[in-house]
Motif scaffolding. Structure first.
Motif, PDB file in Angstrom:
ATOM      1  N   MET A   1       0.836  -1.200   0.000  1.00 26.05           N
ATOM      2  CA  MET A   1       0.000   0.000   0.000  1.00 26.05           C
ATOM      3  C   MET A   1       0.872   1.252   0.000  1.00 26.05           C
ATOM      4  N   LEU A   2       0.621   2.156  -0.962  1.00 27.68           N
ATOM      5  CA  LEU A   2       1.394   3.376  -1.078  1.00 27.68           C
ATOM      6  C   LEU A   2       0.983   4.376  -0.007  1.00 27.68           C
ATOM      7  N   THR A   3       1.961   4.881   0.736  1.00 30.24           N
ATOM      8  CA  THR A   3       1.697   5.858   1.782  1.00 30.24           C
ATOM      9  C   THR A   3       2.027   7.249   1.276  1.00 30.24           C
ATOM     10  N   LEU A   4       1.076   8.162   1.366  1.00 29.69           N
ATOM     11  CA  LEU A   4       1.290   9.518   0.892  1.00 29.69           C
ATOM     12  C   LEU A   4       2.207  10.277   1.847  1.00 29.69           C
ATOM     13  N   PRO A   5       3.077  11.134   1.298  1.00 29.15           N
ATOM     14  CA  PRO A   5       3.844  12.020   2.181  1.00 29.15           C
ATOM     15  C   PRO A   5       2.879  12.854   3.017  1.00 29.15           C
ATOM     16  N   THR A   6       3.112  12.913   4.311  1.00 30.23           N
ATOM     17  CA  THR A   6       2.181  13.604   5.206  1.00 30.23           C
ATOM     18  C   THR A   6       2.920  14.649   6.023  1.00 30.23           C
ATOM     19  N   PHE A   7       2.472  15.889   5.896  1.00 30.11           N
ATOM     20  CA  PHE A   7       3.026  17.034   6.599  1.00 30.11           C
ATOM     21  C   PHE A   7       2.016  17.495   7.645  1.00 30.11           C
ATOM     22  N   ARG A   8       2.430  18.415   8.501  1.00 28.46           N
ATOM     23  CA  ARG A   8       1.477  18.947   9.490  1.00 28.46           C
ATOM     24  C   ARG A   8       1.874  20.351   9.901  1.00 28.46           C
ATOM     25  N   PHE A   9       0.856  21.146  10.226  1.00 28.62           N
ATOM     26  CA  PHE A   9       1.059  22.443  10.847  1.00 28.62           C
ATOM     27  C   PHE A   9       0.434  22.337  12.221  1.00 28.62           C
ATOM     28  N   ALA A  10       1.200  22.678  13.271  1.00 30.10           N
ATOM     29  CA  ALA A  10       0.756  22.374  14.632  1.00 30.10           C
ATOM     30  C   ALA A  10       0.913  23.584  15.552  1.00 30.10           C
ATOM     31  N   PRO A  11       0.053  24.586  15.416  1.00 30.87           N
ATOM     32  CA  PRO A  11       0.149  25.767  16.281  1.00 30.87           C
ATOM     33  C   PRO A  11      -0.499  25.537  17.641  1.00 30.87           C
ATOM     34  N   SER A  12      -0.115  26.365  18.607  1.00 26.64           N
ATOM     35  CA  SER A  12      -0.748  26.367  19.931  1.00 26.64           C
ATOM     36  C   SER A  12      -1.677  27.580  20.015  1.00 26.64           C
ATOM     37  N   ARG A  38      -0.328  15.087   1.834  1.00 29.22           N
ATOM     38  CA  ARG A  38      -1.378  15.688   2.650  1.00 29.22           C
ATOM     39  C   ARG A  38      -0.755  16.631   3.659  1.00 29.22           C
ATOM     40  N   MET A  39      -1.532  17.639   4.064  1.00 28.94           N
ATOM     41  CA  MET A  39      -1.139  18.471   5.200  1.00 28.94           C
ATOM     42  C   MET A  39      -2.237  18.402   6.240  1.00 28.94           C
ATOM     43  N   LEU A  40      -1.874  18.025   7.447  1.00 28.53           N
ATOM     44  CA  LEU A  40      -2.819  17.925   8.549  1.00 28.53           C
ATOM     45  C   LEU A  40      -2.667  19.134   9.460  1.00 28.53           C
ATOM     46  N   LEU A  41      -3.735  19.437  10.163  1.00 26.32           N
ATOM     47  CA  LEU A  41      -3.713  20.527  11.145  1.00 26.32           C
ATOM     48  C   LEU A  41      -3.893  19.939  12.534  1.00 26.32           C
ATOM     49  N   ARG A  42      -2.979  20.282  13.424  1.00 26.41           N
ATOM     50  CA  ARG A  42      -3.034  19.835  14.804  1.00 26.41           C
ATOM     51  C   ARG A  42      -3.051  21.068  15.708  1.00 26.41           C
ATOM     52  N   ILE A  43      -3.947  21.077  16.672  1.00 28.43           N
ATOM     53  CA  ILE A  43      -4.007  22.163  17.642  1.00 28.43           C
ATOM     54  C   ILE A  43      -3.352  21.679  18.927  1.00 28.43           C
ATOM     55  N   GLU A  44      -2.206  22.247  19.262  1.00 29.45           N
ATOM     56  CA  GLU A  44      -1.439  21.792  20.422  1.00 29.45           C
ATOM     57  C   GLU A  44      -1.860  22.609  21.646  1.00 29.45           C
ATOM     58  N   ASP A  45      -2.909  22.128  22.293  1.00 22.08           N
ATOM     59  CA  ASP A  45      -3.555  22.881  23.375  1.00 22.08           C
ATOM     60  C   ASP A  45      -3.496  22.172  24.716  1.00 22.08           C
ATOM     61  N   GLY A  67      -5.507  31.183   2.593  1.00 24.87           N
ATOM     62  CA  GLY A  67      -5.752  30.169   1.576  1.00 24.87           C
ATOM     63  C   GLY A  67      -5.103  28.836   1.880  1.00 24.87           C
ATOM     64  N   VAL A  68      -4.780  28.612   3.147  1.00 27.48           N
ATOM     65  CA  VAL A  68      -4.167  27.342   3.573  1.00 27.48           C
ATOM     66  C   VAL A  68      -5.276  26.375   3.964  1.00 27.48           C
ATOM     67  N   GLU A  69      -5.369  25.296   3.226  1.00 26.04           N
ATOM     68  CA  GLU A  69      -6.360  24.255   3.520  1.00 26.04           C
ATOM     69  C   GLU A  69      -5.647  23.033   4.061  1.00 26.04           C
ATOM     70  N   TRP A  70      -6.370  22.245   4.854  1.00 23.04           N
ATOM     71  CA  TRP A  70      -5.779  21.041   5.419  1.00 23.04           C
ATOM     72  C   TRP A  70      -6.678  19.857   5.114  1.00 23.04           C
ATOM     73  N   ASP A  71      -6.099  18.686   5.285  1.00 19.86           N
ATOM     74  CA  ASP A  71      -6.814  17.443   4.995  1.00 19.86           C
ATOM     75  C   ASP A  71      -7.319  16.813   6.283  1.00 19.86           C
ATOM     76  N   GLY A  72      -8.499  16.214   6.220  1.00 19.04           N
ATOM     77  CA  GLY A  72      -9.032  15.480   7.360  1.00 19.04           C
ATOM     78  C   GLY A  72      -9.465  16.376   8.501  1.00 19.04           C
ATOM     79  N   GLU A  73      -9.751  15.731   9.613  1.00 16.15           N
ATOM     80  CA  GLU A  73     -10.212  16.455  10.789  1.00 16.15           C
ATOM     81  C   GLU A  73      -9.030  17.030  11.577  1.00 16.15           C
ATOM     82  N   VAL A  74      -9.305  18.109  12.268  1.00 15.09           N
ATOM     83  CA  VAL A  74      -8.296  18.723  13.133  1.00 15.09           C
ATOM     84  C   VAL A  74      -8.094  17.842  14.368  1.00 15.09           C
ATOM     85  N   ARG A  75      -6.849  17.623  14.731  1.00 12.83           N
ATOM     86  CA  ARG A  75      -6.555  16.881  15.968  1.00 12.83           C
ATOM     87  C   ARG A  75      -6.259  17.891  17.073  1.00 12.83           C
ATOM     88  N   ARG A  76      -7.051  17.830  18.119  1.00  9.92           N
ATOM     89  CA  ARG A  76      -6.867  18.709  19.263  1.00  9.92           C
ATOM     90  C   ARG A  76      -6.259  17.883  20.391  1.00  9.92           C
TER      91      ARG A  76
END
Length: 301
Positions: A1-12, A38-45, A67-76
């Motif tokens: 199974m091919l795994t997509l490169p996955t990035f993340r932006f993780a602000p507090s 993909r780029m995921l968004l994580r909220i480091e709270d 204009g920054v969009e992310w993939d999937g649900e936000v992880r809090r």
């Protein structure tokens, strides 16, 4: 199974996003698109006293404006304490962490008494004095008594024992440029941080612990973040090895500096993206100020 490169932006959400955050978000977004990932968004709270819903809402507003969009649900992170506690429990069971009882005042007093003349207490890469690990010498009976008495404490990693448990030197793979076209091997130096805090009695995690757990659970393949976190990678690589977690590739990008030459900071209340927006700055102008050209590529420093 091919795994997509996955990035993340993780602000507090403990302040307003500024141009430095914009650079990191835009770079992760651009790299995800360029590499078909993909780029995921994580909220480091995890800091529930400083992080607020208002600041979190501001993050979403600022990213949409850029204009920054992310993939999937936000992880809090505040919704996943049980997962961090599970990792912490494993380290406790393996006797790689210990309860540390010294208050900040006691730490300062001990270090002040230990310094003098040419004697300087060792500092971590951020310039903070290393923890004087007197608690490791406490007898099991005294430790149990303090815990039973409800003394405040933090769980600290016994970095010497942890490094000995791994039994070999650690490295990480670091890209040398924003195009991710060159890579080099960096020697990790977790000992430089001393016995870092991994959790507190009231919060079962810390930045170092939660970030490695999150990166593994989210399948992050590329950690692209500011140069101010470069040396922190050493302690995080150690935790990855101890917990059997995969190792991402890293790129620590340049920092956006203010007019006085220092990095932008929420705590210094540097001009936020919301302030720029209210001043009539367009998203295109904000991207240029952050260091991106009209085609969405980062401008070389």
């Amino acid at each position: 199974m091919l795994t997509l490169p996955t990035f993340r932006f993780a602000p507090s959400p403990n302040g307003r996003l500024h141009l430095g955050h914009a650079y990191s978000a835009l770079l992760n977004h651009a790299l995800a698109k360029t590499n078909g990932g993909r780029m995921l968004l994580r909220i480091e709270d995890i800091d529930t006293t400083r992080c607020t819903p208002a600041f979190e809402a501001g993050i979403y507003e600022d990213l949409h404006w850029l204009g920054v969009e992310w993939d999937g649900e936000v992880r809090r992170q505040s919704e996943h304490f049980a997962e961090y506690e599970q990792a912490l429990s494993r380290l406790i069971k393996e006797e790689l962490v210990y309860p540390a009882f010294m208050s900040r005042g006691e730490i300062r007093a001990f270090i002040a008494a230990s310094e003098g003349g040419d004697r300087k207490w060792p500092r971590d890469p951020d310039g903070v004095p290393l923890y004087p690990a007197l608690d490791k010498t406490l007898s099991p009976k005294e430790r149990r008594k303090r815990l039973a008495d409800g003394m405040p404490f933090a769980w600290r990693l016994d970095v010497e024992a942890a490094v000995a448990r791994i039994g070999r030197s650690l490295t990480w793979a670091e890209y040398s440029n924003e195009a991710l076209s060159e890579i080099r091997v960096v020697d990790a130096q977790p000992q430089a941080w001393g016995d870092v805090i991994l959790a507190r009695r009231e919060i079962p995690t810390s930045y170092h612990l939660s970030v490695v757990v999150d990166d593994a659970l989210q399948g992050i393949s590329h950690v692209v973040r500011g140069m101010d976190l470069y040396f922190a990678t050493g302690i995080q690589r150690l935790l990855q090895e101890l917990l059997g977690l995969p190792q991402p590739h890293y790129f620590h990008h340049r920092l956006v500096l203010g007019p006085d030459g220092r990095k932008l900071s929420k705590s210094q209340q540097d001009t936020g993206l919301a302030d720029l927006r209210q001043a009539g700055i367009t998203p295109a102008e904000a991207k240029r100020l952050a260091g991106f050209n009209s085609s969405g590529a980062p401008v070389p420093p």
